[in-house]
Design a protein around this motif. Structure first.
Motif: not given
Length: 462
Positions: A34, A37-38, A106, A109, A183, A187, A217, A220
């Motif tokens: 997570i 990913y962000d 999170g 983002t 991630a 993405a 996100s 997530l």
């Protein structure tokens, strides 16, 4: 009448222990996935749309440079985050600190996905944009992302490494190290779907489509919080707290202790990690920009290649981490850097052939070299520091490498490509690989260290 439950057999105990270890691994993997990913949706957007959204008055080349400059802001925030969250991680625990890093990452983002652009609004708000406040707010949220990432990595790796059975720390610590691969896959896939759904070059994608991965996100984060809150604090940290109650020494700052006792390890490990970061961010965010801009490949094709490369990256990361339990962390990382030195010089001549297959090979091998070094790093850095400042020391080392290898090379690479032959980007990477290789061999091997009895200011000899 109540009856005591029968005692577990040895086999049942091993099964229960393995189940618990998988739960810990899942908590560290989901969290870093997570977080990264962000972090990476920003990098993908910086390559694809941010020059138009937040820096519309500049030339394409300057817009790309400015976009990657804001990308680099987070790397300078990461050491601050490692000090801040490392302090709490070493004082109140790994688990509680990781909850805060996840929330900060999170929310910052999601806010990026809701911000109006320089000249474009969103959802009918600020239809003409908010002008200079757009890049200012972008930089602010990027700083918060970096702050959270600075505290996330060390906590996630400690969560896995401090639970690991003896001789299996590489295998356990690979869980958070797989986060970047997962991630990058998510993405790339999310942007790929957004691009296919609304059109890669359409106004809809420029104005709205790119925002969807940022806003998504939030879901997530909710999953990550649920998993992390279900995990117990690490046994090594619990032992550390018990030992602290028996000590009569005054309380010291983990940051001050880490720098005073093991500053050599921090500096050398930071330089050793710099090539790791450079290979990843050149291989992901910069080559995404290079492929769509200089080579004029479609966004959809580049994102599809990213999905393929992410799968290979995950395999390379896991294999390298498991191998490091057998032959040592340094040998695996050093081997990656030796190959990276020669590969860096061949990379851009290969890309400049203009072949899509050559581009796929270039991205995949570059990211695989990152994975081979990154896999063992999840065990190497926690093993290097004492438990009382392990969160701080490991985080500082890793994020120092982030500044040197993750922030600076992409900015320099964008400037090099704008004014000089692209081969000089490869020369830059090769030089950094040589420095990192020397520093890796200057560090001690750590795979046999006991995390309850971490080394105390040991000599830096192979």
């Amino acid at each position: 009448m109540h009856q005591d439950s029968p005692a577990l057999t040895a086999g049942q105990e091993r099964t229960a222990e393995r189940r618990g270890l998988r739960k810990v691994g899942a908590a560290s993997l989901v969290g870093t996935t997570i977080e990264y990913y962000d972090f990476f949706v920003y990098g993908t957007a910086a390559a694809l749309v941010f020059p138009k959204i937040f820096f519309p008055g500049t030339s394409p080349a300057m817009g790309t440079i400015a976009s990657f400059a804001t990308f680099g802001v987070a790397f300078f925030a990461r050491p601050i985050g490692s000090i801040l969250f490392g302090h709490f991680g070493d004082k109140i625990g790994r688990k509680r600190t990781l909850v805060w890093t996840l929330l900060i990452m999170g929310l910052s983002t999601v806010l990026i996905g809701l911000f109006p652009g320089y000249e474009t609004g969103v959802f009918g708000i600020f239809d003409n944009g908010i002008g200079i406040w757009a890049p200012i707010l972008l930089v602010g949220m990027r700083f918060l992302q970096g702050l959270a990432m600075g505290g996330e990595w060390a906590g996630a790796t400690l969560l896995a490494a401090e639970y690991a059975p003896k001789g299996e720390r590489g295998r356990m610590a690979v869980y958070p190290q797989l986060g970047p691969a997962c991630a990058f896959f998510l993405a790339s896939a999310t942007f790929f779907l957004a691009s296919v759904t609304v059109g890669a070059t359409s106004e809809t994608f420029i104005n709205y489509g790119w925002r969807l991965p940022f806003i998504a996100s939030l879901l997530l984060v909710m999953v990550g919080l649920w998993i992390r809150l279900s995990v117990e604090e690490t046994p090594v940290f619990k032992t550390h707290l018990q030992n602290k109650k028996l000590e009569s020494e005054p309380v010291k700052l983990p940051f001050a202790d880490a720098v005073r006792v093991q500053w050599k390890q921090i500096v050398l490990a930071g330089l050793a990690m710099s090539t790791l970061f450079a290979m990843f961010y050149i291989g992901s965010t910069f080559l995404t920009s290079y492929g769509t801009g200089t080579l004029e490949f479609s966004r959809t094709m580049i994102l599809g290649f990213g999905i393929i490369a992410a799968v290979v990256l995950a395999i390379a990361t896991a294999a390298a981490a498991i191998l490091s339990d057998r032959i040592g962390r340094r040998k695996v990382i050093a081997g990656s850097y030796v190959i990276a030195f020669f590969w860096s010089l061949a990379l851009f001549p290969l890309l400049d052939t203009g072949s899509p297959i050559a581009f796929l090979i270039g991205v995949t091998i570059t990211l695989s070299l990152y994975g081979i070094a990154n896999g063992p790093a999840g065990a190497l850095l926690p093993e290097m520091f004492q438990s009382k400042f392990r969160y701080t020391g490991a985080g500082l080392s890793y994020n120092l490498g982030g500044i040197i290898g993750g922030a600076i090379p992409p900015i320099l690479a964008a400037q090099i490509v704008a004014h000089y032959p692209s081969i000089w980007v490869g020369v830059l990477l090769a030089g950094l690989s040589a420095v990192s290789l020397i520093c890796v061999w200057a560090l001690p091997e750590t795979n046999n260290n006991d995390l309850n009895d971490a080394p105390v200011d040991e000599a830096l000899q192979p």
